[in-house]
Structures are given as C-alpha cells and as structure tokens.
Enzyme design. Sequence first.
Site, PDB file in Angstrom:
ATOM      1  N   ASP A   1       4.735   4.236  -1.796  1.00 53.09           N
ATOM      2  CA  ASP A   1       6.132   4.640  -1.924  1.00 53.09           C
ATOM      3  C   ASP A   1       6.969   3.376  -2.046  1.00 53.09           C
ATOM      4  O   ASP A   1       6.490   2.266  -1.795  1.00 53.09           O
ATOM      5  CB  ASP A   1       6.556   5.454  -0.690  1.00 53.09           C
ATOM      6  CG  ASP A   1       7.969   6.026  -0.799  1.00 53.09           C
ATOM      7  OD1 ASP A   1       8.428   6.277  -1.936  1.00 53.09           O
ATOM      8  OD2 ASP A   1       8.619   6.218   0.246  1.00 53.09           O
TER       9      ASP A   1
ATOM     10  N   TYR B   1      12.298   7.670  -2.108  1.00 49.92           N
ATOM     11  CA  TYR B   1      11.851   8.971  -2.628  1.00 49.92           C
ATOM     12  C   TYR B   1      10.877   8.818  -3.796  1.00 49.92           C
ATOM     13  O   TYR B   1      10.942   9.566  -4.776  1.00 49.92           O
ATOM     14  CB  TYR B   1      13.030   9.851  -3.065  1.00 49.92           C
ATOM     15  CG  TYR B   1      14.220   9.870  -2.147  1.00 49.92           C
ATOM     16  CD1 TYR B   1      14.079   9.890  -0.762  1.00 49.92           C
ATOM     17  CD2 TYR B   1      15.509   9.882  -2.666  1.00 49.92           C
ATOM     18  CE1 TYR B   1      15.187   9.913   0.076  1.00 49.92           C
ATOM     19  CE2 TYR B   1      16.620   9.903  -1.837  1.00 49.92           C
ATOM     20  CZ  TYR B   1      16.452   9.916  -0.464  1.00 49.92           C
ATOM     21  OH  TYR B   1      17.557   9.935   0.359  1.00 49.92           O
ATOM     22  N   HIS B   2       9.940   7.883  -3.683  1.00 51.48           N
ATOM     23  CA  HIS B   2       8.984   7.648  -4.767  1.00 51.48           C
ATOM     24  C   HIS B   2       7.533   7.754  -4.287  1.00 51.48           C
ATOM     25  O   HIS B   2       6.720   6.867  -4.573  1.00 51.48           O
ATOM     26  CB  HIS B   2       9.224   6.268  -5.389  1.00 51.48           C
ATOM     27  CG  HIS B   2      10.561   6.106  -6.014  1.00 51.48           C
ATOM     28  ND1 HIS B   2      11.133   4.874  -6.257  1.00 51.48           N
ATOM     29  CD2 HIS B   2      11.462   7.019  -6.468  1.00 51.48           C
ATOM     30  CE1 HIS B   2      12.315   5.030  -6.817  1.00 51.48           C
ATOM     31  NE2 HIS B   2      12.536   6.329  -6.951  1.00 51.48           N
ATOM     32  N   PRO B   3       7.134   8.822  -3.585  1.00 53.21           N
ATOM     33  CA  PRO B   3       5.735   8.943  -3.177  1.00 53.21           C
ATOM     34  C   PRO B   3       4.830   9.101  -4.394  1.00 53.21           C
ATOM     35  O   PRO B   3       5.191   9.753  -5.377  1.00 53.21           O
ATOM     36  CB  PRO B   3       5.733  10.198  -2.301  1.00 53.21           C
ATOM     37  CG  PRO B   3       6.887  11.007  -2.792  1.00 53.21           C
ATOM     38  CD  PRO B   3       7.930  10.004  -3.187  1.00 53.21           C
TER      39      PRO B   3
END
Length: 596
Positions: free
Chosen positions: A338, A512-514
């Site tokens: 992430d 918010y970048h899993p």
Amino acid sequence: MWQVLRGWRKGWQSPRGALAWAVQGQPCPPCSRAVASVGKDEYTFVVVGAGSAGCVLASRLTEDPNHRVLLLEAGPKDLLMGSKRLQWKIHMPAALVSNLCDDKYNWYYHTEPQPGMDSRVLYWPRGRVWGGSSSLNAMVYIRGHAEDYNRWHREGAEGWDYAHCLPYFRKAQRHELGANMYRGGDGPLHVSRGKTNHPLHQAFLQAARQAGYPFTEDMNGFQQEGFGWMDMTVHQGKRWSTACAYLHPVLSRPNLRAEVQTLVSRVLFEGTRAVGVEYIKDGQRHKAYVSREVILSGGAINSPQLLMLSGVGNADDLRKLDIPVVCHLPGVGQNLQDHLEVYVQQACTQPITLHSAQKPLRKVCIGLEWLWSYTGDGATAHLETGGFIRSRPGVPHPDIQFHFLPSQVIDHGRKPTQQEAYQVHVGTMRATSVGWLKLRSANPRDHPVIHPNYLSTETDVEDFRQCVRLSREIFAQEALAPFRGKELQPGSHVQSDKEIDAFVRAKADSAYHPSCTCKMGRSSDPTAVVDAQTKVIGVENLRVVDASIMPSVVSGNLNAPTVMIAEKAADIIKGHPALEDKNVPVYKPQTLDTQR
C-alpha cells in the site's frame, strides 16, 4: 473541498462483509442457512465485482455477441432512478468525502493494530458500488513510472513491461488534450487536465520550481519527475468512473446481465476446475455456471478473501477454519502493499482556502450550482496539482509523490476543517514494508484480518523523514510567503529525527492503494498466485483481474493501472494479439549524483 455536501456518517463500523460477498468451500454459515434454493443458469463468463476492473471486463467481453456475461456486484448501482444528479454523493467530484463517512457504498475496512504506527488501527475505505473504488476515489489519474512495469516483467510478469502496457493505457483513455504517443484520444475513460486558477495551486507550483524541481508538462507522459497539473477522471464537471465509462453504455446488450446487492457465497469447483459460483440475492441461493471461466475482480482485499473462502490458499490456514482445500497456494493474501502518506499542513493568512465552503449556506450554493449546470466548486476534487521527486541521490526514478490541496483534511475528511489552511499529501511510493491478509473466519460476511505491516523497516522510516523535510522545504519558498502562516502539522516544535518519526507514526495514514495480494508471476514462484495470463495457478477456468495481481505496487495512484490491467487482460481472454509499442521515449535524469 473534501467536505462539500458530505453525507451523514452512519456509524464507525460497517456491517461485516467480504467482497464478493465472497466465497466459502463448505456449508453456508448460520446466518444464511434458511435461504431457499432456485434453479441453474449458464454463462460464458462470470465476473465477480463491478469495480474498476470488472466494469472494463463486462464491456470488453460482451463486445463478442457469442459471449454471455454475468456481472455480480455486492453493492448497489451508482445511479438513482437512472439519474446521476439524484446520486450526487458519487458523481459530484467535490462530494467524494461523503462516501468515506459511511458504509452505504463502502466496505469500510480497518486494519489490525499496527506495531510500527503506535498500535493504531487504520481505516481502509474501498468501493462497494458500480464502479468500485473509482466511484469513491479522488479521481486522480496517474499511471506510475515506466520502470514500474519493466520491473513487473523482471519479477516474472512476462509481457507486462512498459512497451506492452502503454498501448492499453492509451486504448482506455480519451484525454481532453487529444491523442499523442502517450495519451489516448478515443477510449471510454474521459480524462481531463487540472486547470484551476486558484492562487494557492499556482503558488505551490512556483514554490516547487524555486526549490529546484522541474515543471513537467505531463506526469503521465515523457517525464513523470517534477511538479505540474494533475490528470483527473472528471468529465464535464462529473466523476467519470469505470461504471460511467464502460458499464453504463453497454447495459442494454442482450448478452450482459448485471446484478447488484449480490453476495457470492463460493466459487464452485469440480476437482480443481472452476465451474461457476454460488450467490445469494433477495434471500434466495442461486448457482451460475460457466462454459469458460470465472473471473475475480474484487480488488486487493476481496479477491484473495474470495479465493481463500473457496479453498484456494495456504492449506494449513484453510484447515484451521475447516475449509476444504481445493489448491494449496500459499501466496494468496501475502505480498500486501500500500502507499502510506502524511499531511504536512500550513495555516493560510488569507481567506482563500476551501474552509469557507464548509459553511452550511455555502455548501447549499455549491450543491445547487452543480446540480443545475455541473459547474463551480462542486465540479472538481481540488487535488489539481502535485508532483513526483526522487528522495535522494542514486534513486533512478521518483519515489515520493505529492498531492496539493488548498484546504485542510482531518481524519479522512470525516471531521470538519478547523481553519484556513493548505496542505500537501506526501508519501513514499515504493515502501519496503510488506504485509498480508488472512481470513478472520469461514463466514464470508466477516472482514478479513488486514495487516499491512506499515513502517516495519528502517528504510521506510528514513524515507518518511525525507518526505516531511522536503515538503517543508517547498512550503518555505518565497512563492508561498504571501499565504504562509504557522505550520499546523507536524508543527514547528517537531525537528529532530526522533520527533519526525514520532509524528509519522502518530499521523500517517493509508493513501487507499492496497495491492499485490494475488501476485502475478511465474508458476515456479511459490509466492505467485496468477500467471502472466492472469490464470490462477494450480486450478483451471479461474482468473483474477484487478490491482491484487500487481507483482509490486506502482509509483503513483492505482486506478489508471487497474483499468489498464483489465484492458490488457480482456485481450488475453479473447485471444487477441498483445498490443506493443517499443519506441516511446522515457525521461531519465542527466545524473543520479544529485537528488534534483
């Protein structure tokens, strides 16, 4: 203005729920045993998840009238009675925080307490609606650096280098500035360039130049490195999600069936061959069978959860939950990556920020203007400038990203701004800390255990010190002097390495970048989950197509790469020759002896 027309918060915790309202390879949990069973149906493909990737696949696969496609989405439609205006919380760009405040369109995930972050539990919003997270995100369109994709190829995702990915970025895109060797001009995904005349955006770009960084005309083009205007998935004042771009135009196709509010309870297997899915809708259990393939497009949390609940994952973990093992695939849920970021905030001495937009009457005026004409402050997410830089000498391409906002964000925008202020969101793009996720139980409604393992390496801690110091250096430039008040965060008292590290551990949050939890790689790689054709290793007729298959996280926001992945995968699935363009130049620094 992350607060404009924000929605009412329904509560801190969402109802427990897993993707695809996911899968389990055993009897139904107690909460759904009373569901009635009904008949059988068959499709060419079943796509689980109508998000950033699933909408692309639904559109591209149904271009062939011989393909019958079932698209299953756990959340609702992104339209109300067919109207975007009535569903303004999704389609008004400035209202993006509304859906971070409740769980109506949002899985509302939370991590486990993070040892490297003062044991904090971090909030992870993910889209649960047509368009998925492209219906909730900040609409920033960033592809990452060319070297990210060359690295994928080296890591085992053969054929996913920049030369083979760039054509699919172009295929997807319809950029308002027209086509060139980097941009697409006739794709479904409308992309616009930031164009605000807000004085703080102008001053920020000038301050970056004064600090010694270049201006880049297109951070998705020849030169990512530098500061400039962001590309946005905004079209004519409205959010342009993948639902808008790909799904809405094809809903009338007779070979597409799109279901919402649908809980997929398991992938159906005969031996190791996927033959369909079982799902629950309106209190009844249904089975949908496939003549070709089941495709999981639930994202980096839901897709691995769905695999594990279906018996595909680490056999020891599955047996502990009494889930029958279909395939021992230990990489499922591992390799979680992430982007972490912090907000460096400065008070503004002039009343020109978005603070006034939080006043009730002003909110109403902004909302009415947008509802009437799709214009005004409601027609942008206001993250229109940003940049990419290298953290130190020797780094070959940018590893720090900036988003500038002429406002203050507190607790993901779930709390109102306190004063006139501006901020930069800054974080490292290629962290060395890697996490994992596992099932919490065999109940598909339970959120999985999410452990991103943030700041678990000294390298990451050192990189965030650089993020803070380099941000302060830019904010100290003459261009921002007319607006510069006191530093709100971290605060002028935070100076030493130890103090900065403590600030980062206390305040950093997910961008918010899993990604990367169903890693793409060679079948000989014990950590790989899918091969370069997006097929799940060790089983048949099952693919994963979404951000979870990234071998490693890219240097930028993830929506654009996820759309590209789906476009490329659609060609693979249809048996089309791979697009390729080897002749596109990419900027390289003249020297690596200096940081800028």
